[in-house]
Design an enzyme around this catalytic site. Structure first.
Site, PDB file in Angstrom:
ATOM      1  N   LYS A  23       0.847  -1.209   0.000  1.00  0.00           N
ATOM      2  CA  LYS A  23       0.000   0.000   0.000  1.00  0.00           C
ATOM      3  C   LYS A  23       0.877   1.252   0.000  1.00  0.00           C
ATOM      4  O   LYS A  23       0.640   2.184  -0.763  1.00  0.00           O
ATOM      5  CB  LYS A  23      -0.872  -0.006   1.253  1.00  0.00           C
ATOM      6  CG  LYS A  23      -1.528   1.323   1.570  1.00  0.00           C
ATOM      7  CD  LYS A  23      -2.411   1.289   2.798  1.00  0.00           C
ATOM      8  CE  LYS A  23      -1.704   1.447   4.092  1.00  0.00           C
ATOM      9  NZ  LYS A  23      -1.324   2.821   4.463  1.00  0.00           N
ATOM     10  N   ASN A  24       1.919   1.254   0.842  1.00  0.00           N
ATOM     11  CA  ASN A  24       2.717   2.474   1.015  1.00  0.00           C
ATOM     12  C   ASN A  24       3.730   2.700  -0.096  1.00  0.00           C
ATOM     13  O   ASN A  24       4.496   3.659  -0.052  1.00  0.00           O
ATOM     14  CB  ASN A  24       3.387   2.472   2.397  1.00  0.00           C
ATOM     15  CG  ASN A  24       2.344   2.613   3.495  1.00  0.00           C
ATOM     16  OD1 ASN A  24       1.185   2.932   3.237  1.00  0.00           O
ATOM     17  ND2 ASN A  24       2.743   2.339   4.725  1.00  0.00           N
TER      18      ASN A  24
ATOM     19  N   ARG B  83      -4.143  10.752   4.825  1.00  0.00           N
ATOM     20  CA  ARG B  83      -3.016  11.681   4.885  1.00  0.00           C
ATOM     21  C   ARG B  83      -2.140  11.571   3.646  1.00  0.00           C
ATOM     22  O   ARG B  83      -1.574  12.552   3.182  1.00  0.00           O
ATOM     23  CB  ARG B  83      -2.219  11.353   6.136  1.00  0.00           C
ATOM     24  CG  ARG B  83      -0.967  12.113   6.279  1.00  0.00           C
ATOM     25  CD  ARG B  83      -0.149  11.546   7.397  1.00  0.00           C
ATOM     26  NE  ARG B  83       1.225  11.937   7.267  1.00  0.00           N
ATOM     27  CZ  ARG B  83       1.671  13.150   7.529  1.00  0.00           C
ATOM     28  NH1 ARG B  83       0.845  14.062   7.937  1.00  0.00           N
ATOM     29  NH2 ARG B  83       2.940  13.440   7.378  1.00  0.00           N
TER      30      ARG B  83
ATOM     31  N   CYS C  91      -4.820  12.492  13.141  1.00  0.00           N
ATOM     32  CA  CYS C  91      -5.374  11.162  12.872  1.00  0.00           C
ATOM     33  C   CYS C  91      -5.196  10.340  14.151  1.00  0.00           C
ATOM     34  O   CYS C  91      -4.535  10.777  15.088  1.00  0.00           O
ATOM     35  CB  CYS C  91      -4.755  10.524  11.644  1.00  0.00           C
ATOM     36  SG  CYS C  91      -3.288   9.605  11.969  1.00  0.00           S
TER      37      CYS C  91
ATOM     38  N   ARG D 213      -0.122  14.686  12.745  1.00  0.00           N
ATOM     39  CA  ARG D 213       0.708  14.250  11.611  1.00  0.00           C
ATOM     40  C   ARG D 213       1.159  15.518  10.865  1.00  0.00           C
ATOM     41  O   ARG D 213       0.646  15.866   9.832  1.00  0.00           O
ATOM     42  CB  ARG D 213      -0.084  13.332  10.683  1.00  0.00           C
ATOM     43  CG  ARG D 213      -0.667  12.088  11.357  1.00  0.00           C
ATOM     44  CD  ARG D 213       0.356  11.004  11.608  1.00  0.00           C
ATOM     45  NE  ARG D 213       0.902  10.418  10.409  1.00  0.00           N
ATOM     46  CZ  ARG D 213       0.336   9.429   9.717  1.00  0.00           C
ATOM     47  NH1 ARG D 213      -0.834   8.975  10.072  1.00  0.00           N
ATOM     48  NH2 ARG D 213       0.915   8.924   8.641  1.00  0.00           N
TER      49      ARG D 213
ATOM     50  N   ASP E  85       4.860   0.373  12.071  1.00  0.00           N
ATOM     51  CA  ASP E  85       3.625  -0.219  11.521  1.00  0.00           C
ATOM     52  C   ASP E  85       3.423  -1.666  11.950  1.00  0.00           C
ATOM     53  O   ASP E  85       2.374  -2.245  11.658  1.00  0.00           O
ATOM     54  CB  ASP E  85       3.620  -0.142   9.987  1.00  0.00           C
ATOM     55  CG  ASP E  85       3.480   1.283   9.508  1.00  0.00           C
ATOM     56  OD1 ASP E  85       3.644   1.534   8.305  1.00  0.00           O
ATOM     57  OD2 ASP E  85       3.244   2.163  10.356  1.00  0.00           O
TER      58      ASP E  85
ATOM     59  N   ILE F 179       8.204   6.742  16.841  1.00  0.00           N
ATOM     60  CA  ILE F 179       7.804   7.449  15.614  1.00  0.00           C
ATOM     61  C   ILE F 179       6.493   8.202  15.831  1.00  0.00           C
ATOM     62  O   ILE F 179       6.388   9.381  15.532  1.00  0.00           O
ATOM     63  CB  ILE F 179       7.670   6.455  14.433  1.00  0.00           C
ATOM     64  CG1 ILE F 179       8.883   5.543  14.317  1.00  0.00           C
ATOM     65  CG2 ILE F 179       7.381   7.212  13.141  1.00  0.00           C
ATOM     66  CD1 ILE F 179      10.183   6.219  13.950  1.00  0.00           C
TER      67      ILE F 179
ATOM     68  N   ARG G  14      -8.552  -0.635   5.043  1.00  0.00           N
ATOM     69  CA  ARG G  14      -7.724   0.413   4.411  1.00  0.00           C
ATOM     70  C   ARG G  14      -6.393  -0.175   3.946  1.00  0.00           C
ATOM     71  O   ARG G  14      -5.804   0.267   2.986  1.00  0.00           O
ATOM     72  CB  ARG G  14      -7.423   1.541   5.420  1.00  0.00           C
ATOM     73  CG  ARG G  14      -8.605   2.328   5.843  1.00  0.00           C
ATOM     74  CD  ARG G  14      -8.207   3.546   6.617  1.00  0.00           C
ATOM     75  NE  ARG G  14      -7.251   4.372   5.870  1.00  0.00           N
ATOM     76  CZ  ARG G  14      -6.934   5.612   6.224  1.00  0.00           C
ATOM     77  NH1 ARG G  14      -7.461   6.147   7.300  1.00  0.00           N
ATOM     78  NH2 ARG G  14      -6.076   6.324   5.526  1.00  0.00           N
TER      79      ARG G  14
END
Ligand code: EPZ
Length: 416
Positions: free
Chosen positions: A22-23, A92, A116, A121, A304, A326, A396
């Site tokens: 996804k990223n 975002r 968020c 963010r 993550d 983070i 998502r």
């Protein structure tokens, strides 16, 4: 709204194939805006975030089709340089269109992302860098009004490692006038993938995989034609699912070296792991040992996977400490896990987890993408049937996670 009903106790067994990242897909879609032509992005999972990014590109004037896990983007007729609040506030990553709109059209009207679930963010690193490259930025009514005649190369120093800001500057620099030096660039695999993608399009970038990049602006780029890298976070999530259910799982179509930090920690917890070029085989320990984690930029332990690993530690032997550096507020999964009889205390950006013998089921609620994944993992081992609501958070970033888990023997169903 969909719910997941998870009956705990089955050990996961078998093979699971990993989807595209996804990223990596989200920035690749924004990179396509840099060119006028027909772009193709392959190995794309059907995720809500990718649907939202497709909607945003359509608002900008891109023709977007999705067939057989492939995105077809026609960016010849883009013209509307706007990213509205309704979209940016939900995702975002919409901020990624700012740079290409400036590079191609010299102007952009993009909503500020707002907060968020995992905390504030900010995008100060993105905006400061673009201003150094000649962009005039005004913040009015919650929107970024940006314009520039021609982006100019500049020396960009990041005082903290940022995936998004690194990618924003790369997209601004590749067709800018002159040379851009990026110091302290992020080196996450998704950033390396975007560098390779831009180089394949004709960009002049040196220093790939290091924190010092040099970008020499070129006149024009070819359209995107790419196969997306495997999703290391999906792969890591399924590896932890195998560990928490005392299972035996082979994760295929993944990139093992992207997961060395997780593999190290799972071995410390007592699991057996072996890997090949595009697979990882994990045999869970009978008894999971408690392990401490500190999240860091790549190649450190990824933020993550923090929530998912924390779920595993709730049933480990002993006490573990997980430090989130983070996104310090990224612990919304903790109160929900405690509803399943976990024993977790929060102390600022640290979670102290006392392992318990067994979790017990309860109704729980997803709050954000990776927290929902953590709750699914906990449900897989909790006694009884756990009901997880607000599953749209999970959708998502994971395509039909329940189907993949069912294939491995989990007792999990989606109720509409
Ligand atoms: C990307 O977010 C990922 N999202 C995140 O994954 C991931 O958690 C994060 O990188 C860190 O690896 C996408 O790629 C779409 P950052 P990004 O800029 O780029 C601060 C998921 O679950 N910062 O690397 O937004 C920031 O607050 C998502 O898939 C500033 O202060 O993350 C954070 O503390 C969640 N100012 C740190 O830097 C800025 O201008 C790292 O954030 C930008 C960031």
């Amino acid at each position: 709204m969909d719910k997941l009903l998870i009956s705990g106790g089955n050990s996961l067994k078998g093979e699971i194939s990993i989807a595209g990242a996804k990223n990596a897909v989200l920035p690749a879609m924004a990179v396509a805006l840099l060119t006028e032509g027909d772009s193709e992005i392959r190995n794309v999972p059907l995720l809500n975030d990718i649907k939202m990014m497709s909607h945003l590109l359509r608002i900008i004037g891109t023709k977007v089709d999705y067939r057989d896990n492939t995105l077809y983007l026609d960016t010849k007729h883009c013209s509307f340089c706007e990213a509205p609040y309704e979209l940016v506030s939900k995702m975002r990553a919409s901020i990624y269109v700012l740079s290409p709109l400036l590079a191609r059209f010299g102007r952009a009207h993009v909503s500020l992302p707002g907060g968020c679930a995992i905390g504030a963010r900010p995008i100060d690193l993105h905006l400061k860098s673009l201003q150094k490259m000649g962009v005039e930025i005004k913040i009015e009514n919650g929107y970024i009004n940006a314009q520039v005649d021609k982006l100019k190369g500049a020396d960009i120093f990041f005082d903290k490692s940022s995936v998004g800001a690194t990618i924003t500057v790369l997209m601004a620099a590749v067709t800018a006038e002159g040379i851009t030096n990026i110091i302290n660039a992020a080196i996450e695999p998704e950033v390396i993938y975007i560098i390779e993608l831009l180089q394949a399009m004709g960009a002049n970038i040196t220093g790939k995989s290091t924190t010092e990049l040099v970008v020499k602006g070129v006149k024009k780029l070819k359209p995107v034609d790419t196969e997306v890298i495997a999703d290391r976070i999906e792969a890591g999530t399924f590896m932890i699912a195998a560990a928490i259910t005392r299972g035996d799982v082979k994760v295929i179509n993944c990139i093992p070296h992207h997961l060395f930090s997780l593999m190290e920690k799972l071995q410390e917890a007592g699991c057996q792991l072996e890997y090949g070029p595009d697979w990882i085989h994990i045999i869970a320990a009978k008894k999971i040992r408690s392990v401490n984690i500190t999240t860091k930029p790549y190649p450190g332990f990824p933020t993550d996977l923090q929530a998912q690993f924390l779920a595993l530690m709730t049933v480990a032997e002993g006490t573990s400490i997980i430090e989130e550096n983070i996104f310090p507020e990224r612990f919304h999964h903790v109160p929900e896990l405690n509803r399943l009889d976990a024993s977790i205390e929060l102390d600022d950006h640290r979670a102290i987890i006392k392992g318990v013998k067994e979790l017990s089921s309860a109704p729980v609620m997803a709050t954000d993408l990776r927290a929902s994944a953590a709750l699914v993992l906990a449900g897989l081992t909790a006694k009884g049937t756990t009901t997880l609501s607000r599953v749209y958070h999970l959708d998502r970033g994971y395509e039909k996670m329940e189907n993949k888990l069912q294939k491995l023997g989990a007792d999990i169903v989606r109720s509409h």
